[in-house]
Design a protein around this motif. Structure first.
Motif, PDB file in Angstrom:
ATOM      1  N   GLU A  69     -12.898  59.353   2.127  1.00  0.00           N
ATOM      2  CA  GLU A  69     -12.666  58.847   0.657  1.00  0.00           C
ATOM      3  C   GLU A  69     -11.813  57.743   0.632  1.00  0.00           C
ATOM      4  O   GLU A  69     -11.885  56.918   0.096  1.00  0.00           O
ATOM      5  CB  GLU A  69     -12.256  60.008  -0.160  1.00  0.00           C
ATOM      6  N   MET A  72     -13.236  54.447   2.457  1.00  0.00           N
ATOM      7  CA  MET A  72     -14.247  53.673   1.380  1.00  0.00           C
ATOM      8  C   MET A  72     -13.674  53.093   0.252  1.00  0.00           C
ATOM      9  O   MET A  72     -13.754  52.085   0.101  1.00  0.00           O
ATOM     10  CB  MET A  72     -14.973  54.764   0.807  1.00  0.00           C
ATOM     11  N   ARG A  73     -12.464  53.854  -0.278  1.00  0.00           N
ATOM     12  CA  ARG A  73     -11.792  53.148  -1.473  1.00  0.00           C
ATOM     13  C   ARG A  73     -11.229  51.812  -1.034  1.00  0.00           C
ATOM     14  O   ARG A  73     -11.004  51.073  -1.912  1.00  0.00           O
ATOM     15  CB  ARG A  73     -10.728  54.252  -2.056  1.00  0.00           C
ATOM     16  N   VAL A  75     -11.870  49.840   1.154  1.00  0.00           N
ATOM     17  CA  VAL A  75     -12.805  48.682   1.164  1.00  0.00           C
ATOM     18  C   VAL A  75     -13.404  48.331  -0.183  1.00  0.00           C
ATOM     19  O   VAL A  75     -13.541  47.167  -0.303  1.00  0.00           O
ATOM     20  CB  VAL A  75     -14.310  49.004   2.120  1.00  0.00           C
ATOM     21  N   GLN A  76     -13.485  49.282  -0.962  1.00  0.00           N
ATOM     22  CA  GLN A  76     -14.033  48.765  -2.299  1.00  0.00           C
ATOM     23  C   GLN A  76     -12.837  47.984  -3.199  1.00  0.00           C
ATOM     24  O   GLN A  76     -13.379  47.033  -3.651  1.00  0.00           O
ATOM     25  CB  GLN A  76     -14.229  50.253  -3.029  1.00  0.00           C
ATOM     26  N   LEU A  77     -11.688  48.646  -2.888  1.00  0.00           N
ATOM     27  CA  LEU A  77     -10.699  47.721  -3.658  1.00  0.00           C
ATOM     28  C   LEU A  77     -10.317  46.312  -3.147  1.00  0.00           C
ATOM     29  O   LEU A  77     -10.148  45.413  -4.006  1.00  0.00           O
ATOM     30  CB  LEU A  77      -9.271  48.618  -3.562  1.00  0.00           C
ATOM     31  N   ASN A  79     -12.877  44.600  -1.807  1.00  0.00           N
ATOM     32  CA  ASN A  79     -13.835  43.697  -2.190  1.00  0.00           C
ATOM     33  C   ASN A  79     -13.748  43.289  -3.582  1.00  0.00           C
ATOM     34  O   ASN A  79     -13.956  42.483  -3.925  1.00  0.00           O
ATOM     35  CB  ASN A  79     -15.309  44.671  -2.025  1.00  0.00           C
ATOM     36  N   VAL A  80     -13.263  44.325  -4.472  1.00  0.00           N
ATOM     37  CA  VAL A  80     -13.263  44.034  -5.881  1.00  0.00           C
ATOM     38  C   VAL A  80     -12.161  42.632  -6.188  1.00  0.00           C
ATOM     39  O   VAL A  80     -12.110  41.780  -6.746  1.00  0.00           O
ATOM     40  CB  VAL A  80     -12.653  45.114  -6.716  1.00  0.00           C
ATOM     41  N   ASP A 110     -14.607  47.673   9.235  1.00  0.00           N
ATOM     42  CA  ASP A 110     -14.846  47.536   7.713  1.00  0.00           C
ATOM     43  C   ASP A 110     -14.606  45.981   7.291  1.00  0.00           C
ATOM     44  O   ASP A 110     -14.515  45.676   6.109  1.00  0.00           O
ATOM     45  CB  ASP A 110     -13.734  48.330   6.850  1.00  0.00           C
ATOM     46  N   THR A 155      -8.707  53.540  -9.418  1.00  0.00           N
ATOM     47  CA  THR A 155     -10.301  53.299  -8.698  1.00  0.00           C
ATOM     48  C   THR A 155     -10.445  51.854  -8.984  1.00  0.00           C
ATOM     49  O   THR A 155      -9.965  51.144  -9.893  1.00  0.00           O
ATOM     50  CB  THR A 155     -11.166  54.054  -9.402  1.00  0.00           C
ATOM     51  N   PRO A 156     -11.531  51.264  -8.306  1.00  0.00           N
ATOM     52  CA  PRO A 156     -11.807  49.738  -8.946  1.00  0.00           C
ATOM     53  C   PRO A 156     -12.163  49.521 -10.162  1.00  0.00           C
ATOM     54  O   PRO A 156     -12.042  48.696 -10.804  1.00  0.00           O
ATOM     55  CB  PRO A 156     -13.046  49.536  -7.721  1.00  0.00           C
ATOM     56  N   ASP A 157     -12.889  50.438 -10.833  1.00  0.00           N
ATOM     57  CA  ASP A 157     -13.303  50.598 -12.169  1.00  0.00           C
ATOM     58  C   ASP A 157     -12.049  50.344 -12.995  1.00  0.00           C
ATOM     59  O   ASP A 157     -12.203  49.816 -14.262  1.00  0.00           O
ATOM     60  CB  ASP A 157     -14.147  51.721 -12.550  1.00  0.00           C
TER      61      ASP A 157
END
Length: 168
Positions: A69, A72-73, A75-77, A79-80, A110, A155-157
């Motif tokens: 988790e 993954m977070r 990479v997401q952050l 990318n955002v 990643d 979170t990215p959101d």
């Protein structure tokens, strides 16, 4: 009576001196409202301090290859931030993997080369792990330009809604 007056005078003076500082009442810790602890990685020159002189927010993200988790977070952050331009937010990712080879391989896999990634080889035994209360899992901290933690587990959101930019 004189002793009581003297004690009250000293107490009042100490109160007024402490009330006049900008950071009065703020303590270092890992909860919103606390001053974010600085990070010094043993065996390196890497040092992360707060506040940030640029006035930007800092997103301090802890991750490890063994924690799906948090990885993954991470990479997401990143990318955002790349997609949204991230000029208001500086992100620093701290890997808690013990093996340097695992850290380097994961960053490459990643596709995070060239991002601000640092490695804490002591992992769960490190001082930073304890300072940031990571005992119950890896997480992140949004820190304002004054060095105060304003949110955790971003979170990215939620990221840009908290920094004054549009919601994603």
């Amino acid at each position: 009576m004189k002793i009581r007056t003297c004690v009250l005078s000293v107490a009042a003076g100490a109160f007024f001196l402490s009330a006049g500082t900008d950071r009065a009442g703020l303590t270092e810790g890992c909860r919103p409202g606390n001053l974010a602890p600085g990070i010094k990685l043993p065996g390196t020159d890497a040092e992360i301090t707060f506040p940030d002189s640029s006035g930007r927010y800092t997103l301090l993200h802890f991750w490890a290859a063994y924690d799906a988790e948090s990885r993954m977070r991470n990479v997401q952050l990143w990318n955002v931030l790349r997609r949204e331009g991230g000029s208001q937010v500086k992100m620093v990712s701290v890997s808690m993997d013990r093996l340097t080879s695992v850290f380097v391989g994961t960053v490459k896999a990643d596709r995070l080369e060239g991002t601000d990634q640092v490695h804490e080889a002591l992992g769960e035994d490190s001082e930073v792990y304890k300072k940031y209360g990571l005992k119950k899992g890896l997480r992140n901290f949004l820190i304002d330009g004054n060095g105060v933690i304003i949110a955790t587990d971003v979170t990215p959101d939620r990221l840009f809604g908290m920094t004054g930019k549009r919601e994603i």
